[in-house]
Design a protein around this motif. Sequence first.
Motif, PDB file in Angstrom:
ATOM      1  N   GLN A 145      -4.300  -3.101  -0.458  1.00  0.00           N
ATOM      2  CA  GLN A 145      -3.170  -3.629   0.341  1.00  0.00           C
ATOM      3  C   GLN A 145      -1.989  -3.962  -0.557  1.00  0.00           C
ATOM      4  O   GLN A 145      -0.838  -3.694  -0.223  1.00  0.00           O
ATOM      5  CB  GLN A 145      -3.602  -4.909   1.089  1.00  0.00           C
ATOM      6  N   GLU A 153     -12.992   6.655  -6.822  1.00  0.00           N
ATOM      7  CA  GLU A 153     -11.649   6.086  -6.619  1.00  0.00           C
ATOM      8  C   GLU A 153     -10.569   7.136  -6.438  1.00  0.00           C
ATOM      9  O   GLU A 153      -9.587   6.901  -5.748  1.00  0.00           O
ATOM     10  CB  GLU A 153     -11.273   5.211  -7.840  1.00  0.00           C
ATOM     11  N   SER A 191       0.602   4.147  -2.904  1.00  0.00           N
ATOM     12  CA  SER A 191       0.255   5.556  -2.656  1.00  0.00           C
ATOM     13  C   SER A 191       1.298   6.514  -3.218  1.00  0.00           C
ATOM     14  O   SER A 191       0.977   7.594  -3.684  1.00  0.00           O
ATOM     15  CB  SER A 191       0.132   5.828  -1.165  1.00  0.00           C
ATOM     16  N   ARG A 237       0.807  -1.233   0.000  1.00  0.00           N
ATOM     17  CA  ARG A 237       0.000   0.000   0.000  1.00  0.00           C
ATOM     18  C   ARG A 237       0.849   1.297   0.000  1.00  0.00           C
ATOM     19  O   ARG A 237       0.556   2.230  -0.741  1.00  0.00           O
ATOM     20  CB  ARG A 237      -0.932  -0.021   1.212  1.00  0.00           C
ATOM     21  N   ARG A 263      -7.967   7.205  -3.454  1.00  0.00           N
ATOM     22  CA  ARG A 263      -8.543   7.448  -2.119  1.00  0.00           C
ATOM     23  C   ARG A 263      -8.281   6.270  -1.185  1.00  0.00           C
ATOM     24  O   ARG A 263      -7.960   6.442  -0.031  1.00  0.00           O
ATOM     25  CB  ARG A 263     -10.066   7.614  -2.228  1.00  0.00           C
ATOM     26  N   GLN A 264      -8.467   5.047  -1.726  1.00  0.00           N
ATOM     27  CA  GLN A 264      -8.284   3.853  -0.888  1.00  0.00           C
ATOM     28  C   GLN A 264      -7.356   2.883  -1.598  1.00  0.00           C
ATOM     29  O   GLN A 264      -7.825   1.927  -2.245  1.00  0.00           O
ATOM     30  CB  GLN A 264      -9.629   3.201  -0.625  1.00  0.00           C
TER      31      GLN A 264
END
Length: 350
Positions: free
Chosen positions: A124, A272, A113, A109, A120-121
């Motif tokens: 994993q 998203e 990012s 993750r 946004r999310q």
Amino acid sequence: MSRVAPQRIVVIGAGIVGASLAYHLAAKGAQVTVVEAGGIASGVTGTSFAWINTSCAGTDPIAALRGAAIAAWRRLEVQVPGLTVRWHGALSYGTQDGRVSPSCILIERARISQLEPHLRQPPQQAIHEPQQGALDAVAATHALLTAARALGATVRTHTPVLGFIVQDGRVTGVETATGVLEADVIVLAAGTGTAALAQKLGASLPIHASPAIFLRYQAPRGLVRGIISSHAMEVRQDEDGTLLAAEDYVDDAPENQPAAIAQRTASAIREELAGAEALAPAFACIGLRPMPFDGVPIIGYLPTVKGVYVCAMHPGVVLAAIVGQLASEEIVDGQPASALEACRTARFLA
Ligand SMILES: Cc1cc2nc3c(=O)[nH]c(=O)nc-3n(C[C@H](O)[C@H](O)[C@H](O)COP(=O)(O)OP(=O)(O)OC[C@H]3O[C@@H](n4cnc5c(N)ncnc54)[C@H](O)[C@@H]3O)c2cc1C
């Protein structure tokens, strides 16, 4: 000293496949004429997501071709003025299609990012393909044809091929509305039009027109850095902010028309990606991909008539560069390419 006259080769189709063929054949000294029913890149190339995605699920009969595809595009970037590929990499997660390539890396993750800070999310885990990229398929087709012209090729647009001249089992020319073009070799790179042309030469090639939805949006710049392929969306973004997406075709129902899918996909993207609130649909259509029935490209000479070479495939953007290189070696140098063995026409025509 006697000189051998250059081969006269007519390439039918000015999509990305025909353009690559034309460039590679002209670079080998052939006298090339490209004949196109519409304008340059007016076929499915004009509505391609154009991801150079070399991963594959399961056993891959064209692993050697796919494995050489990125290097072939990198070589063309050096050779062809104005041809650029954005090698920004691709992230995939939650698609469950099992696609992998030798270069894929599983990342966590935090790294996801970093690569795509607007998610946004972030999941994993995701598969990262740092070597992959995408191109503007229309611009690349123009660049290849401009380079082919500089090597002596001629491009005739708005000139549909109507038939063929065949003498003693060998093709000697193509018929167009404006006359006959004589040829030693004809390359069928006509996308979904290839099967109808082959039929005129007595060959039934099972290529169907496989629909997919192409979407273009106006969006704030810098929303997506590479390619994101997830359960919710398949997107990438140009430097000017234009966001491109591809979706599966569902059916002909009103709620599944391209404009409706564009709205649904926009909602999914807004969910998203942070900062995508102003996303606005700009264009949506169905593109028809030339899909051989067994999914494997159809590349090589027709056994029915001498002098006719077929180039029909999906994914055509991935494969155009390497196929242009190998097919031109077969046609001009008579050098068979083992990487094309799984693609031969004889599997349908024997
Ligand atoms: C939504 C969508 C997303 C896609 N995403 C990807 C992707 O990410 N990566 C990828 O590799 N591929 C992708 N594809 C597929 C890719 O776009 C095609 O495989 C590729 O563009 C095929 O190129 P082509 O040159 O064979 O065909 P085309 O671009 O269709 O070119 C064939 C040309 O032949 C001409 N023609 C036909 N009949 C005749 C005739 N009788 N006389 C003269 N000219 C004729 C046509 O007018 C056309 O211009 C996608 C497609 C769609 C629709």
